[in-house]
Motif scaffolding. Structure first.
Motif, PDB file in Angstrom:
ATOM      1  N   ILE A   3       0.843  -1.195   0.000  1.00  0.00           N
ATOM      2  CA  ILE A   3       0.000   0.000   0.000  1.00  0.00           C
ATOM      3  C   ILE A   3       0.877   1.244   0.000  1.00  0.00           C
ATOM      4  O   ILE A   3       2.024   1.212   0.455  1.00  0.00           O
ATOM      5  CB  ILE A   3      -0.960   0.044   1.211  1.00  0.00           C
ATOM      6  N   THR A   4       0.343   2.332  -0.503  1.00  0.00           N
ATOM      7  CA  THR A   4       1.077   3.591  -0.560  1.00  0.00           C
ATOM      8  C   THR A   4       0.871   4.392   0.725  1.00  0.00           C
ATOM      9  O   THR A   4      -0.003   4.085   1.543  1.00  0.00           O
ATOM     10  CB  THR A   4       0.610   4.441  -1.749  1.00  0.00           C
ATOM     11  N   SER A  36       5.201   5.822  11.209  1.00  0.00           N
ATOM     12  CA  SER A  36       5.843   4.669  11.826  1.00  0.00           C
ATOM     13  C   SER A  36       6.105   3.566  10.806  1.00  0.00           C
ATOM     14  O   SER A  36       7.229   3.061  10.684  1.00  0.00           O
ATOM     15  CB  SER A  36       4.967   4.133  12.962  1.00  0.00           C
ATOM     16  N   ASP A  37       5.077   3.184  10.057  1.00  0.00           N
ATOM     17  CA  ASP A  37       5.236   2.128   9.060  1.00  0.00           C
ATOM     18  C   ASP A  37       6.234   2.513   7.980  1.00  0.00           C
ATOM     19  O   ASP A  37       7.051   1.692   7.550  1.00  0.00           O
ATOM     20  CB  ASP A  37       3.882   1.807   8.411  1.00  0.00           C
ATOM     21  N   THR A  39       8.735   4.504   8.118  1.00  0.00           N
ATOM     22  CA  THR A  39      10.124   4.593   8.570  1.00  0.00           C
ATOM     23  C   THR A  39      10.630   3.225   9.005  1.00  0.00           C
ATOM     24  O   THR A  39      11.737   3.097   9.520  1.00  0.00           O
ATOM     25  CB  THR A  39      10.276   5.590   9.740  1.00  0.00           C
ATOM     26  N   GLY A  40       9.795   2.189   8.802  1.00  0.00           N
ATOM     27  CA  GLY A  40      10.200   0.829   9.116  1.00  0.00           C
ATOM     28  C   GLY A  40       9.979   0.411  10.551  1.00  0.00           C
ATOM     29  O   GLY A  40      10.420  -0.666  10.967  1.00  0.00           O
ATOM     30  N   VAL A  41       9.273   1.245  11.334  1.00  0.00           N
ATOM     31  CA  VAL A  41       9.000   0.918  12.735  1.00  0.00           C
ATOM     32  C   VAL A  41       7.599   0.317  12.810  1.00  0.00           C
ATOM     33  O   VAL A  41       6.635   0.959  13.223  1.00  0.00           O
ATOM     34  CB  VAL A  41       9.117   2.175  13.637  1.00  0.00           C
ATOM     35  N   TYR A  42       7.486  -0.945  12.399  1.00  0.00           N
ATOM     36  CA  TYR A  42       6.171  -1.564  12.226  1.00  0.00           C
ATOM     37  C   TYR A  42       5.427  -1.778  13.542  1.00  0.00           C
ATOM     38  O   TYR A  42       4.202  -1.909  13.551  1.00  0.00           O
ATOM     39  CB  TYR A  42       6.332  -2.898  11.496  1.00  0.00           C
ATOM     40  N   THR A 317       8.133   2.910  -3.096  1.00  0.00           N
ATOM     41  CA  THR A 317       7.724   1.520  -3.322  1.00  0.00           C
ATOM     42  C   THR A 317       6.441   1.117  -2.605  1.00  0.00           C
ATOM     43  O   THR A 317       5.807   0.127  -2.975  1.00  0.00           O
ATOM     44  CB  THR A 317       8.831   0.553  -2.870  1.00  0.00           C
ATOM     45  N   GLY A 318       6.063   1.865  -1.550  1.00  0.00           N
ATOM     46  CA  GLY A 318       4.971   1.418  -0.694  1.00  0.00           C
ATOM     47  C   GLY A 318       5.482   0.413   0.324  1.00  0.00           C
ATOM     48  O   GLY A 318       6.648  -0.007   0.279  1.00  0.00           O
ATOM     49  N   ILE A 319       4.618   0.017   1.260  1.00  0.00           N
ATOM     50  CA  ILE A 319       5.006  -0.970   2.272  1.00  0.00           C
ATOM     51  C   ILE A 319       4.158  -2.230   2.117  1.00  0.00           C
ATOM     52  O   ILE A 319       3.035  -2.181   1.619  1.00  0.00           O
ATOM     53  CB  ILE A 319       4.845  -0.423   3.708  1.00  0.00           C
ATOM     54  N   GLU A 320       4.706  -3.329   2.565  1.00  0.00           N
ATOM     55  CA  GLU A 320       4.014  -4.608   2.501  1.00  0.00           C
ATOM     56  C   GLU A 320       3.211  -4.819   3.789  1.00  0.00           C
ATOM     57  O   GLU A 320       3.724  -4.608   4.889  1.00  0.00           O
ATOM     58  CB  GLU A 320       5.017  -5.748   2.344  1.00  0.00           C
TER      59      GLU A 320
END
Length: 354
Positions: A3-4, A36-37, A39-42, A317-320
Motif C-alpha cells: 500500500i502507498t 511509523s510504518d 520509517t520501518g518501525v512496524y 515503493t509502498g510498504i508490505e
C-alpha cells in the motif's frame, strides 16, 4: 499486499472516524501511524492500530476526550488527556509548547491521563522542521521488571531527542529503554516466529525465545537501561500526576493506561544565529560519518538516518502488509460497523478511498 503512504493515511483516518474520533484527531493519529510504518518501525504502525481498536471497543481508550490545559505558567504546561489517544495529547501539548519556545526560548509540557503516544521519531521530525531541539519521554504500560526483579513494574519508557540541522538529515534519536518494544514481540507472536532470548524473560525471570511466554522485557545495557527507565518514570509522571508502576492498568486486561509524558522544546536560535547552529550540526555529522571505519563497515550512520532513508525508499515503493494483519484489521473493522461484505483488505482500502 503493498500500500502507498496516501492509502494508509486514508485507511487509518477512515477507521478512526468510524470509531467516533473527531476528524482532526483521526488525521493526527493517521500521520503518526503512517510515519511509523514508512520509517520501518512496524511495531507502532498498522499493527498497533489493531490494539487501539480493541481498547476503544473495551471502553478504555476515549475517542472523544475532554482535553484540558490544567496549568499554564510562562514556559510550563500541564495537560490532561482524559484517557484519550496519547498521540493527540502530545501533539496538542506540542502546539502549546512550541508557542512558548518561540516566545521564551523554551517550552516544557507534561501530561497525565494519556494512552500510547505512537512512534516517537515523528515528534523529533516535527521539531526539526520547526527548528527546535526536542526532548520527549513517556511511561507506558508496565512491561519490564526492576533490574533483578520479576514483576512487571516499569514500561518500555522511550526517550526521543532531536537536533535540527542545515543540509544534513536531522539527528533524531528514538529509543526504548527496553531491548525491544512489546509491539514487536506481538508482531512475532502474530507471525508464529521465535524471538531472540535477549528480548524478554518469562514469568519467573528466565530468558525465553517463545513470544507467547514473554512476560518482562529486558532493559538496554542491563542496570544502566533500568536506571534510565526509572528516570523516565519520574519525569513523565511525578510532575504531571500520571500513574506509574502497579498503579497503571494491565495491558493483558485492556485496562486504562493513565500514563504521562514529558516534553521540552528548546530554541537553538536563542544561543546563536540559526544558520550558525545549522553549520555546527552539519559539521558534527560530517565529522562522525567521515571518521575511520571498523573492518567490514561500509558506512557510519547517525541517529535517525536509516529511518530517513527507509522513508524515502518506501515513499517510492509502498510498504508490505502481511496477510494476517490484513485479515485482523478487516475483521476488527466489522466490529466498528464496517459492512460485512467488505470482507477483504483490498475492499477495506476501497471502502475508505471512496
Amino acid at each position: 499486499m503493498k500500500i502507498t503512504h496516501a492509502q494508509e493515511r486514508k485507511l487509518v483516518t477512515g477507521i478512526l472516524t468510524t470509531a467516533k474520533f473527531p476528524a482532526e484527531d483521526a488525521d493526527t493519529i493517521s500521520k503518526v501511524i503512517t510515519h511509523s510504518d514508512f520509517t520501518g518501525v512496524y511495531s507502532h504502525g498498522l499493527s498497533r492500530l489493531t490494539r487501539y481498536i480493541r481498547q476503544i471497543e473495551a471502553g478504555v481508550l476515549n475517542p472523544q476526550p475532554d482535553f484540558k490545559t490544567v496549568l499554564d505558567d510562562d514556559t510550563l504546561l500541564v495537560v490532561d488527556g482524559d484517557n484519550g489517544s496519547g498521540i493527540v495529547s502530545v501533539n496538542k501539548a506540542y502546539d502549546q509548547a512550541l508557542e512558548k519556545a518561540k516566545k521564551f526560548g523554551v517550552g516544557i509540557a507534561t501530561g497525565r491521563h494519556n494512552a500510547n503516544i505512537g512512534c516517537g521519531s515523528y515528534y523529533g521530525w516535527r521539531a526539526a522542521e520547526d527548528e527546535m531541539i526536542c526532548v520527549l519521554c513517556c511511561n507506558t504500560y508496565a512491561f519490564s521488571a526492576p533490574y533483578g526483579g520479576a514483576d512487571r513494574m516499569i514500561g518500555t519508557n522511550p526517550i526521543i531527542v532531536s537536533i535540527p540541522t542545515g543540509e544534513e538529515y536531522p539527528m533524531v534519536l528514538d529509543i526504548s529503554t527496553t531491548n525491544v518494544a512489546m509491539g514487536k514481540i506481538q508482531a512475532f507472536e502474530r507471525e508464529g516466529k521465535p524471538i531472540p532470548e535477549t528480548w524478554a524473560n518469562d514469568y519467573d525471570g528466565k530468558p525465553t525465545t517463545d513470544a507467547s511466554k514473554a512476560y518482562a522485557l529486558t532493559p538496554i545495557a542491563f542496570h544502566k537501561g533500568y536506571g534510565l527507565a526509572v528516570m523516565v518514570d519520574a519525569l513523565s509522571t511525578m510532575l504531571s500526576g500520571a500513574a506509574y508502576g502497579s498503579d497503571i492498568g494491565l495491558f493483558s486486561k485492556l485496562e486504562m493506561e493513565n500514563t504521562g509524558f514529558f516534553l521540552m522544546l528548546l530554541d537553538p536560535s536563542r544561543f546563536m544565529p540559526i544558520e550558525e547552529f545549522h553549520k555546527t550540526a552539519d559539521r558534527y555529522i560530517r565529522m562522525m560519518k567521515s571518521s575511520r571505519k571498523a573492518d567490514g563497515v561500509e558506512e557510519i550512520f547517525m541517529p535517525g538516518e536509516i529511518e530517513r532513508r527507509t522513508f524515502k525508499k518506501f515513499m517510492e515503493t509502498g510498504i508490505e502488509v502481511s496477510e494476517k494483519l490484513q485479515q485482523e484489521l478487516t475483521d476488527l473493522c466489522h466490529g466498528l460497523g464496517v459492512p460485512e461484505d467488505v470482507d477483504t483488505f483490498e475492499k477495506l482500502l476501497q471502502y475508505y478511498e471512496a
